[in-house]
Every structure is written in C-alpha cells, then in structure tokens.
Design a protein around this motif. Sequence first.
Motif, PDB file in Angstrom:
ATOM      1  N   UNK A  28       5.043  -2.705 -11.532  1.00  0.00           N
ATOM      2  CA  UNK A  28       5.586  -3.929 -10.941  1.00  0.00           C
ATOM      3  C   UNK A  28       7.055  -3.754 -10.605  1.00  0.00           C
ATOM      4  N   UNK A  29       7.476  -4.417  -9.562  1.00  0.00           N
ATOM      5  CA  UNK A  29       8.901  -4.485  -9.217  1.00  0.00           C
ATOM      6  C   UNK A  29       9.386  -5.847  -9.695  1.00  0.00           C
ATOM      7  N   UNK A  30      10.129  -5.861 -10.767  1.00  0.00           N
ATOM      8  CA  UNK A  30      10.561  -7.130 -11.345  1.00  0.00           C
ATOM      9  C   UNK A  30      12.050  -7.121 -11.645  1.00  0.00           C
ATOM     10  N   UNK A  38      19.570   0.812  -6.518  1.00  0.00           N
ATOM     11  CA  UNK A  38      19.651   1.106  -5.089  1.00  0.00           C
ATOM     12  C   UNK A  38      18.314   1.160  -4.348  1.00  0.00           C
ATOM     13  N   UNK A  39      17.188   1.103  -5.063  1.00  0.00           N
ATOM     14  CA  UNK A  39      15.883   1.267  -4.422  1.00  0.00           C
ATOM     15  C   UNK A  39      15.281  -0.100  -4.104  1.00  0.00           C
ATOM     16  N   UNK A  40      15.104  -0.393  -2.824  1.00  0.00           N
ATOM     17  CA  UNK A  40      14.537  -1.667  -2.399  1.00  0.00           C
ATOM     18  C   UNK A  40      13.018  -1.607  -2.357  1.00  0.00           C
ATOM     19  N   UNK A  41      12.385  -2.679  -2.811  1.00  0.00           N
ATOM     20  CA  UNK A  41      10.933  -2.777  -2.860  1.00  0.00           C
ATOM     21  C   UNK A  41      10.321  -2.493  -1.488  1.00  0.00           C
ATOM     22  N   UNK A  42       9.363  -1.553  -1.470  1.00  0.00           N
ATOM     23  CA  UNK A  42       8.607  -1.113  -0.298  1.00  0.00           C
ATOM     24  C   UNK A  42       9.424  -0.376   0.754  1.00  0.00           C
ATOM     25  N   UNK A  43      10.677  -0.030   0.447  1.00  0.00           N
ATOM     26  CA  UNK A  43      11.465   0.797   1.366  1.00  0.00           C
ATOM     27  C   UNK A  43      10.852   2.207   1.392  1.00  0.00           C
ATOM     28  N   UNK A  44      11.202   3.026   2.385  1.00  0.00           N
ATOM     29  CA  UNK A  44      10.701   4.408   2.393  1.00  0.00           C
ATOM     30  C   UNK A  44      11.010   5.147   1.081  1.00  0.00           C
ATOM     31  N   UNK A  45      12.186   4.937   0.516  1.00  0.00           N
ATOM     32  CA  UNK A  45      12.534   5.583  -0.756  1.00  0.00           C
ATOM     33  C   UNK A  45      11.616   5.079  -1.872  1.00  0.00           C
ATOM     34  N   UNK A  46      11.350   3.777  -1.929  1.00  0.00           N
ATOM     35  CA  UNK A  46      10.466   3.189  -2.939  1.00  0.00           C
ATOM     36  C   UNK A  46       9.058   3.782  -2.795  1.00  0.00           C
ATOM     37  N   UNK A  47       8.570   3.880  -1.559  1.00  0.00           N
ATOM     38  CA  UNK A  47       7.230   4.420  -1.320  1.00  0.00           C
ATOM     39  C   UNK A  47       7.132   5.872  -1.764  1.00  0.00           C
ATOM     40  N   UNK A  48       8.171   6.649  -1.523  1.00  0.00           N
ATOM     41  CA  UNK A  48       8.194   8.044  -1.978  1.00  0.00           C
ATOM     42  C   UNK A  48       8.160   8.112  -3.505  1.00  0.00           C
ATOM     43  N   UNK A  59      -1.538  13.613 -13.055  1.00  0.00           N
ATOM     44  CA  UNK A  59      -1.293  14.819 -13.864  1.00  0.00           C
ATOM     45  C   UNK A  59      -1.466  14.524 -15.340  1.00  0.00           C
ATOM     46  N   UNK A  60      -1.019  13.336 -15.757  1.00  0.00           N
ATOM     47  CA  UNK A  60      -1.044  12.959 -17.172  1.00  0.00           C
ATOM     48  C   UNK A  60      -2.310  12.185 -17.570  1.00  0.00           C
ATOM     49  N   UNK A  61      -3.217  11.985 -16.619  1.00  0.00           N
ATOM     50  CA  UNK A  61      -4.448  11.219 -16.849  1.00  0.00           C
ATOM     51  C   UNK A  61      -4.139   9.801 -17.326  1.00  0.00           C
ATOM     52  N   UNK A  62      -3.232   9.146 -16.618  1.00  0.00           N
ATOM     53  CA  UNK A  62      -2.880   7.747 -16.870  1.00  0.00           C
ATOM     54  C   UNK A  62      -3.305   6.960 -15.637  1.00  0.00           C
ATOM     55  N   UNK A  63      -4.046   5.870 -15.858  1.00  0.00           N
ATOM     56  CA  UNK A  63      -4.455   5.010 -14.750  1.00  0.00           C
ATOM     57  C   UNK A  63      -3.274   4.126 -14.364  1.00  0.00           C
ATOM     58  N   UNK A  64      -2.966   4.089 -13.069  1.00  0.00           N
ATOM     59  CA  UNK A  64      -1.835   3.291 -12.597  1.00  0.00           C
ATOM     60  C   UNK A  64      -2.339   2.267 -11.583  1.00  0.00           C
ATOM     61  N   UNK A  65      -1.866   1.045 -11.717  1.00  0.00           N
ATOM     62  CA  UNK A  65      -2.211  -0.041 -10.800  1.00  0.00           C
ATOM     63  C   UNK A  65      -0.925  -0.604 -10.228  1.00  0.00           C
ATOM     64  N   UNK A  66      -0.916  -0.830  -8.926  1.00  0.00           N
ATOM     65  CA  UNK A  66       0.249  -1.419  -8.266  1.00  0.00           C
ATOM     66  C   UNK A  66       0.094  -2.922  -8.253  1.00  0.00           C
ATOM     67  N   UNK A  67       1.109  -3.640  -8.772  1.00  0.00           N
ATOM     68  CA  UNK A  67       1.124  -5.094  -8.672  1.00  0.00           C
ATOM     69  C   UNK A  67       1.161  -5.498  -7.203  1.00  0.00           C
TER      70      UNK A  67
END
Length: 110
Positions: A28-30, A38-48, A59-67
């Motif tokens: 989540x971006x909170x 300096x990283x804005x939500x959904x900016x190219x840098x954020x997406x990278x 790699x670590x076998x952790x399930x990740x969900x995007x809010x």
Amino acid sequence: MDGNMTKASITKDLESMKKAGIGNLVFLEVNVGVPRGPVNFLSPQWQDLFKHAVRESERLDIEITLGIGPGWTGSGGPWVKPGAIYATTGIGGNKSSRGRKQYQTAHTTT
C-alpha cells in the motif's frame, strides 16, 4: 511509506519479513506521518520499484498484493454486504485457508 523507498530498502524489508516467517503482504501507498519521500504513487519510478518488489517477492516465495489505491480508500464501507467478504485466516506457519466468510454487521445504512 509515503514515497520513501528504494530497491535496497524493499529488498531488506522483504528479506526481514521472510526471516520472520511472513509469507504474504499487501503493498500500500499510505501516509504514515513521516516526511514525504521522492517517489510519487504510480510514477515511472514507483512502477519500477513495484516491479522490483514483485521480483524479490517471487525470489523469496512471498505472496504480494497491490492495494487498489493510495491508502485505505477501497478497503470497505457500507457498500460491502454481509456474507460477501473475502478473508484469509491464518492456521499456523505459512499455511492459510481462503474463502468467503460470514460476518454480522453492527449497523446498517440506508
């Protein structure tokens, strides 16, 4: 953490989570009261950085969900009807049981 992230910090956080036995997370971006980074939500840098988080999670076998949006904007409200809530319930270790749960509401809105 409100725009305060780097590839190195993401890797370190995920490796610490894995070491602690955490097998899934919600990304989540909170605003948590720290100075804005300096990283804005959904900016190219954020997406990278999110791509990096996904790769590291795999790699670590952790399930990740995007809010679905910045903060808790879509996490609930009067439009969520009883019986229509999806939940994951921990049952020990890194195992879980997924499915629809029945919940009682304390009040209703009209």
